[in-house]
Design a protein around this motif. Structure first.
Motif, short mmCIF file in Angstrom:
data_model
loop_
_atom_site.label_atom_id
_atom_site.label_comp_id
_atom_site.label_asym_id
_atom_site.label_seq_id
_atom_site.Cartn_x
_atom_site.Cartn_y
_atom_site.Cartn_z
N TYR A 39 14.26 41.65 -39.13
CA TYR A 39 13.33 41.89 -38.17
C TYR A 39 13.73 42.00 -36.65
O TYR A 39 14.83 41.35 -36.15
N ARG A 89 7.62 44.78 -33.11
CA ARG A 89 8.33 44.15 -34.18
C ARG A 89 8.70 45.27 -35.06
O ARG A 89 7.85 45.81 -35.54
N GLN A 128 11.86 41.31 -33.35
CA GLN A 128 10.89 41.07 -32.19
C GLN A 128 11.27 41.32 -30.92
O GLN A 128 11.96 40.85 -30.31
#
Length: 123
Positions: A80, A19, A82
């Protein structure tokens, strides 16, 4: 002045996950779209995903669709990325950037850049 800092890169085995984070300072994130780019060794920098200020997400590279997910936490001023089911061809320096206007995957349409974080996918 807006500053972007990527983190979370590293060495991971094929099939693994990472991540990445893009933390923004100098302004509140909620006004900005954020795009992710990557640059593999010897190749040009290419955009592959973007999240708008209203949380709309775009995946312009079919090779990451279904494996990568972009999200944002405005309270933490962070976006973020992922990344699941990583492949050796995902090896690259990953950059986040702010589009000058709406979401875009073009280098020329970005305003501010982070310095990048290296992701290496290898056994």
């Amino acid at each position: 002045q807006l500053q972007l800092v990527e983190s979370g890169g590293g060495l991971v085995q094929p099939g693994g996950s990472l991540r990445l984070s893009c933390t923004v300072s100098g302004a509140t994130l909620d006004h900005y779209a954020i795009a992710w780019f990557r640059q593999a060794p010897g190749k040009v920098r290419k955009g592959f995903t973007c999240i708008s200020s209203s949380d709309e997400t775009y995946y312009v590279d079919s090779s990451v669709r279904g494996r990568f997910t972009i999200s944002r936490d405005n309270a933490k001023n962070t976006v973020y990325l992922q990344m699941n089911s990583l492949k050796p061809e995902d090896t690259a320096v990953y950059y986040c950037a702010t589009p000058m206007g709406y979401c875009s995957g073009y280098v020329s349409e970005m305003d501010y850049w982070g310095k990048g974080t290296l992701v290496t996918v290898s056994s």
